[in-house]
Write a protein that holds these residues in place. Structure first.
Motif, PDB file in Angstrom:
ATOM      1  N   ASP A 269       1.054  -0.934   0.156  1.00  0.00           N
ATOM      2  CA  ASP A 269      -0.291  -0.131   0.483  1.00  0.00           C
ATOM      3  C   ASP A 269       0.770   1.282   0.049  1.00  0.00           C
ATOM      4  O   ASP A 269       1.701   1.647   0.338  1.00  0.00           O
ATOM      5  N   GLY A 270       0.433   2.267  -0.185  1.00  0.00           N
ATOM      6  CA  GLY A 270       1.288   3.734  -0.645  1.00  0.00           C
ATOM      7  C   GLY A 270       1.874   4.601   0.344  1.00  0.00           C
ATOM      8  O   GLY A 270       2.184   5.851   0.618  1.00  0.00           O
ATOM      9  N   ASP A 271       1.078   3.769   1.750  1.00  0.00           N
ATOM     10  CA  ASP A 271       1.451   4.358   3.472  1.00  0.00           C
ATOM     11  C   ASP A 271       2.656   3.701   3.550  1.00  0.00           C
ATOM     12  O   ASP A 271       3.026   4.149   4.996  1.00  0.00           O
ATOM     13  N   ASP A 272       2.694   2.121   3.166  1.00  0.00           N
ATOM     14  CA  ASP A 272       3.727   1.120   3.822  1.00  0.00           C
ATOM     15  C   ASP A 272       5.550   1.520   3.711  1.00  0.00           C
ATOM     16  O   ASP A 272       5.189   1.812   2.076  1.00  0.00           O
ATOM     17  N   TRP A 273       5.846   0.745   3.845  1.00  0.00           N
ATOM     18  CA  TRP A 273       7.269   0.789   2.814  1.00  0.00           C
ATOM     19  C   TRP A 273       8.006  -0.847   3.540  1.00  0.00           C
ATOM     20  O   TRP A 273       7.863  -1.698   5.018  1.00  0.00           O
ATOM     21  N   MET A 274       9.058  -1.502   2.527  1.00  0.00           N
ATOM     22  CA  MET A 274       9.284  -2.236   3.379  1.00  0.00           C
ATOM     23  C   MET A 274      11.217  -2.609   4.049  1.00  0.00           C
ATOM     24  O   MET A 274      11.715  -1.503   3.320  1.00  0.00           O
ATOM     25  N   GLN A 275      11.646  -3.112   4.350  1.00  0.00           N
ATOM     26  CA  GLN A 275      12.898  -3.508   4.455  1.00  0.00           C
ATOM     27  C   GLN A 275      14.050  -4.193   3.437  1.00  0.00           C
ATOM     28  O   GLN A 275      13.501  -4.550   2.868  1.00  0.00           O
ATOM     29  N   PRO A 276      15.285  -3.526   3.415  1.00  0.00           N
ATOM     30  CA  PRO A 276      16.258  -4.037   1.738  1.00  0.00           C
ATOM     31  C   PRO A 276      15.887  -5.058   2.077  1.00  0.00           C
ATOM     32  O   PRO A 276      16.157  -6.167   2.984  1.00  0.00           O
ATOM     33  N   GLN A 277      15.494  -6.065   0.484  1.00  0.00           N
ATOM     34  CA  GLN A 277      15.865  -6.747   0.769  1.00  0.00           C
ATOM     35  C   GLN A 277      14.829  -7.797   0.801  1.00  0.00           C
ATOM     36  O   GLN A 277      15.382  -9.510   0.803  1.00  0.00           O
TER      37      GLN A 277
ATOM     38  N   ALA B 220      -3.438  -8.539   2.471  1.00  0.00           N
ATOM     39  CA  ALA B 220      -2.758  -8.870   1.345  1.00  0.00           C
ATOM     40  C   ALA B 220      -0.986  -8.393   0.907  1.00  0.00           C
ATOM     41  O   ALA B 220      -0.511  -9.249   0.147  1.00  0.00           O
ATOM     42  N   TRP B 221      -1.112  -7.874   2.162  1.00  0.00           N
ATOM     43  CA  TRP B 221       0.497  -7.082   1.756  1.00  0.00           C
ATOM     44  C   TRP B 221       2.070  -8.362   2.319  1.00  0.00           C
ATOM     45  O   TRP B 221       3.053  -8.144   2.354  1.00  0.00           O
ATOM     46  N   ALA B 222       1.120  -9.076   3.052  1.00  0.00           N
ATOM     47  CA  ALA B 222       2.493  -9.423   4.248  1.00  0.00           C
ATOM     48  C   ALA B 222       2.318 -10.572   3.600  1.00  0.00           C
ATOM     49  O   ALA B 222       2.243 -12.357   3.880  1.00  0.00           O
ATOM     50  N   GLY B 223       3.381 -10.942   2.564  1.00  0.00           N
ATOM     51  CA  GLY B 223       2.997 -11.969   1.896  1.00  0.00           C
ATOM     52  C   GLY B 223       3.916 -11.978   0.828  1.00  0.00           C
ATOM     53  O   GLY B 223       4.145 -11.055  -0.089  1.00  0.00           O
ATOM     54  N   LEU B 224       4.050 -13.540   0.103  1.00  0.00           N
ATOM     55  CA  LEU B 224       4.653 -13.644  -1.926  1.00  0.00           C
ATOM     56  C   LEU B 224       3.760 -14.248  -2.194  1.00  0.00           C
ATOM     57  O   LEU B 224       3.565 -15.279  -1.450  1.00  0.00           O
ATOM     58  N   LEU B 225       3.219 -13.908  -3.542  1.00  0.00           N
ATOM     59  CA  LEU B 225       2.299 -15.731  -4.188  1.00  0.00           C
ATOM     60  C   LEU B 225       2.660 -15.467  -5.015  1.00  0.00           C
ATOM     61  O   LEU B 225       3.481 -14.953  -5.942  1.00  0.00           O
TER      62      LEU B 225
END
Length: 337
Positions: free
Chosen positions: A105-113, A176-181
């Motif tokens: 989502d547009g207000d979240d972010w991910m740690q590198p890698q 929905a953003w808590a993973g990979l499909l």
């Protein structure tokens, strides 16, 4: 009508992971989101960005267009008017390339890698989808939220993570953003969200995944950080968009009733419907009167559709405060609340 911008400098090589990023009026935050996506792979061509500007009235669209130039694979879709998160995500699904895909989502972010780790684990474990913990961010405070499944790095049938009934399970972790499909989830028709829902769109989505996919695992990975308390977030607003929770739960019930193990999972679906109805009845007190009345009407219709035996079983284990909140709506729905 949706306009479409394709970054012209894309290399021939197919990306490994497609990231679907819907955003509406996310200007204050989306720069952080996009910047962290540039740090997911050592090879930037491993990631494809599919960004959807869902009718923004701020500079979200301009920021998406600017950052698209930093990704070897990028597409920016623009909706003149908002279509809602579910429909925007579905737009993105039509542009997936590569072996896997995910949402942010547009207000979240991910740690590198994060995505490099998840892509490697998906390939090693050979399962349909992966789920992870996440970190909530409220001002300067951060808290780890663990996916409610006790075993890590273990590939299992997703339906084995639906129960227990009255404790949090993976269908209570619908993010929905808590993973990979794996892309076969898209090819099998399991990745799409119910179109037109403005809230709770992830509830039927996660139930369908757990009922119909063949395998999944909960794994450890660099974190996704979920920003809480954003004024424009649907968790903060009290307008008509919140009304979609009731039809979303109706879709969950329909999915479970059609399943080969309906007797096993129907109590869990009823528990979810009752617990979320209690939550929204409390929230409705802060809604404008017309919206509050409509919310209560929809909840009565939802409860009226619940099987009496399962309702009685759930109520016997539901805590007192939620039973009291539900009592009037249950009586009007034909149940002994």
């Amino acid at each position: 009508m949706t306009s479409r911008i394709v970054h012209p400098g894309s290399p021939v090589r197919t990306p490994l992971v497609t990231v679907i990023l819907p955003a509406k009026d996310a200007g204050p935050y989306i720069g952080t989101t996009l910047e962290t996506l540039t740090r997911q792979f050592d090879d930037p061509a491993a990631l494809k960005l599919v960004a959807i500007d869902d009718g923004s009235r701020d500079d979200t669209g301009a920021l998406l267009g600017h950052y698209a130039g930093r990704f070897p694979h990028a597409e920016v879709l623009r909706n003149p008017e908002p279509r809602g998160l579910a429909s925007a995500r579905n737009q993105g699904l039509a542009h997936v390339e590569g072996e896997a895909f995910c949402f942010v989502d547009g207000d979240d972010w991910m740690q590198p890698q994060r995505l490099a780790v998840l892509a490697a684990r998906l390939r090693e474990l050979r399962c349909d989808f992966l789920r992870t913990d996440h970190v909530t961010v409220s001002g300067m405070r951060r808290a780890l939220v663990r996916a409610p499944y006790p075993w890590r790095e273990r590939v299992v049938p997703p339906r084995e993570a639906i129960l227990p009934v009255d404790e949090p399970s993976m269908v209570d972790y619908p993010f929905a953003w808590a993973g990979l499909l794996h892309r076969r989830m898209l090819d099998r028709g399991l990745a799409a969200f119910p179109s037109g829902l403005f809230t709770a769109e992830d509830r039927p989505w996660v139930w369908r995944l757990h009922l119909e996919a063949a395998s999944f695992a909960v794994v450890d990975a660099p974190a996704l950080l979920y920003r809480r308390g954003v004024e424009s977030s649907l968790t903060q607003v009290h307008d008509r968009r919140q009304l979609d929770f009731a039809p979303a739960l109706t879709q969950v019930l329909d999915l479970v009733r059609a399943d080969r193990e309906t007797d096993r999972f129907l109590p869990k679906a009823v528990w979810t419907a009752l617990a979320l109805s209690a939550h929204h009845l409390v929230r409705s007190r802060r809604m404008p009167p017309p919206v509050r009345r409509e919310m209560r009407r929809r909840i009565r219709l939802l409860l009226q559709d619940l099987p009496a035996a399962e309702v009685a079983g759930v109520l016997a284990r539901l805590d007192g405060p939620r039973r009291r909140v539900l009592a009037r709506s249950l009586r009007r729905g034909g149940h002994a609340g």
